[in-house]
Write an enzyme that holds these catalytic residues in place. Structure first.
Site, PDB file in Angstrom:
ATOM      1  N   HIS A 114       0.836  -1.204   0.000  1.00 55.14           N
ATOM      2  CA  HIS A 114       0.000   0.000   0.000  1.00 55.14           C
ATOM      3  C   HIS A 114       0.871   1.255   0.000  1.00 55.14           C
ATOM      4  O   HIS A 114       0.691   2.158  -0.825  1.00 55.14           O
ATOM      5  CB  HIS A 114      -0.914  -0.019   1.236  1.00 55.14           C
ATOM      6  CG  HIS A 114      -1.846   1.148   1.327  1.00 55.14           C
ATOM      7  ND1 HIS A 114      -3.165   1.075   0.926  1.00 55.14           N
ATOM      8  CD2 HIS A 114      -1.654   2.413   1.765  1.00 55.14           C
ATOM      9  CE1 HIS A 114      -3.743   2.253   1.116  1.00 55.14           C
ATOM     10  NE2 HIS A 114      -2.847   3.088   1.625  1.00 55.14           N
ATOM     11  N   GLU A 115       1.835   1.309   0.922  1.00 55.35           N
ATOM     12  CA  GLU A 115       2.698   2.489   0.998  1.00 55.35           C
ATOM     13  C   GLU A 115       3.608   2.591  -0.227  1.00 55.35           C
ATOM     14  O   GLU A 115       3.934   3.691  -0.686  1.00 55.35           O
ATOM     15  CB  GLU A 115       3.544   2.451   2.278  1.00 55.35           C
ATOM     16  CG  GLU A 115       2.730   2.456   3.566  1.00 55.35           C
ATOM     17  CD  GLU A 115       1.771   3.618   3.667  1.00 55.35           C
ATOM     18  OE1 GLU A 115       2.042   4.691   3.091  1.00 55.35           O
ATOM     19  OE2 GLU A 115       0.710   3.467   4.318  1.00 55.35           O
ATOM     20  N   HIS A 118       1.684   4.413  -2.917  1.00 47.63           N
ATOM     21  CA  HIS A 118       1.739   5.872  -2.723  1.00 47.63           C
ATOM     22  C   HIS A 118       3.075   6.424  -3.190  1.00 47.63           C
ATOM     23  O   HIS A 118       3.144   7.423  -3.917  1.00 47.63           O
ATOM     24  CB  HIS A 118       1.559   6.211  -1.239  1.00 47.63           C
ATOM     25  CG  HIS A 118       0.162   6.034  -0.731  1.00 47.63           C
ATOM     26  ND1 HIS A 118      -0.939   6.537  -1.371  1.00 47.63           N
ATOM     27  CD2 HIS A 118      -0.307   5.403   0.391  1.00 47.63           C
ATOM     28  CE1 HIS A 118      -2.041   6.234  -0.681  1.00 47.63           C
ATOM     29  NE2 HIS A 118      -1.674   5.541   0.380  1.00 47.63           N
ATOM     30  N   ASP A 191      -7.210   7.682   3.087  1.00 48.02           N
ATOM     31  CA  ASP A 191      -6.899   8.184   1.746  1.00 48.02           C
ATOM     32  C   ASP A 191      -8.177   8.554   1.002  1.00 48.02           C
ATOM     33  O   ASP A 191      -8.254   9.606   0.367  1.00 48.02           O
ATOM     34  CB  ASP A 191      -6.143   7.117   0.945  1.00 48.02           C
ATOM     35  CG  ASP A 191      -4.857   6.690   1.620  1.00 48.02           C
ATOM     36  OD1 ASP A 191      -4.261   7.527   2.315  1.00 48.02           O
ATOM     37  OD2 ASP A 191      -4.455   5.529   1.459  1.00 48.02           O
TER      38      ASP A 191
END
Length: 251
Positions: A114-115, A118, A191
């Protein structure tokens, strides 16, 4: 924001002085003032900390330096360095690290991808701020990981291209989950909330929708009077048969 509008009529409180939050130069100057009481490492760069603390008040910046000094004292360091300053900033922003939190390998893998989503989108797009840090160490109550960018300077207006790239970066974590695991998790809640707020402002306030046009949609906000609003909320609660709990002190 707690004054009755009647007090602000001409002839009463005629002059109003607004004290805004400090900009990046002001934050650096405030940090330097509070740093006089702290022994800083020569390599410590308060300018980097100032860039990474947009929206911080003077009290929050003083608290940041106090936290950094405590961290240095706990590790028996003779001076406060960038490691302590960065950790103190992250603690003030996101909460204390929770390294002892029992996360499964599957949770860690989801958070890492997930990170990474980003971070990758942030680096590839043209109108984003420089990437500064990516972590999957849990912090506070709500954060299992974080991707931090470092603005070069404070911005008071945003272009449509910048806002679109910001929306893409916010959705990058969710897209990464879907590409890698073929499904999504609840980790993108913050988010989605921020992206929804930004997109709504782009359409309803800033006239950035080709279909809707350059019009302002939604009710205009009237001047806030907390006493009146609290009284209304209490009365509505009583009408609905609800109980209203108050904290200590006068309402």
């Amino acid at each position: 924001d707690g004054l009755d509008p009647a007090l602000l009529r001409p002839g009463r409180f005629d002059r109003q002085i607004t004290v805004n939050l400090p900009d990046v130069r002001g934050r650096e100057a405030i940090l330097k003032v509070h740093a006089k009481n702290v022994k800083l490492d020569p390599a410590a760069d308060l300018g980097v900390i100032a860039r990474g603390t947009p929206g911080y008040s003077g009290a929050e910046l003083a608290n940041l330096l106090n936290e950094a000094a405590l961290l240095a004292a706990r590790t028996n360091k003779k001076a406060v360095g960038m490691v302590e300053l960065e950790e103190a900033r992250d603690k003030v922003r996101w909460g204390r690290e929770r390294r002892s939190m029992a996360m499964t390998d599957e949770d860690k893998k989801f958070t890492a991808w997930h990170e990474a989503g980003h971070a990758l989108v942030n680096v590839v797009l043209e109108h984003t701020h420089p990437l500064h840090k990516v972590t999957i160490i849990p912090r506070g109550v709500a954060y299992l990981g974080a991707t931090m960018h470092l603005p070069e300077q404070d911005r008071y207006t945003r272009s449509q291209s910048e806002l679109r790239d910001e929306l893409a970066m916010l959705m990058g974590g969710r897209v990464a989950e879907k590409l890698v695991f073929k499904e999504v998790t609840s980790g993108a809640a913050a988010d989605i909330r921020l992206a929804t707020s930004t997109a709504k402002k782009m359409v309803c306030q800033w006239g950035m929708s080709e279909k809707m046009g350059a019009l302002s949609y939604g009710a205009q906000e009237e001047q806030v009077f907390l006493g009146r609003d609290i009284a209304r909320s209490q009365w509505c609660a009583v009408e609905r048969g609800l109980s209203v709990l108050h904290g200590p002190g006068p309402v």
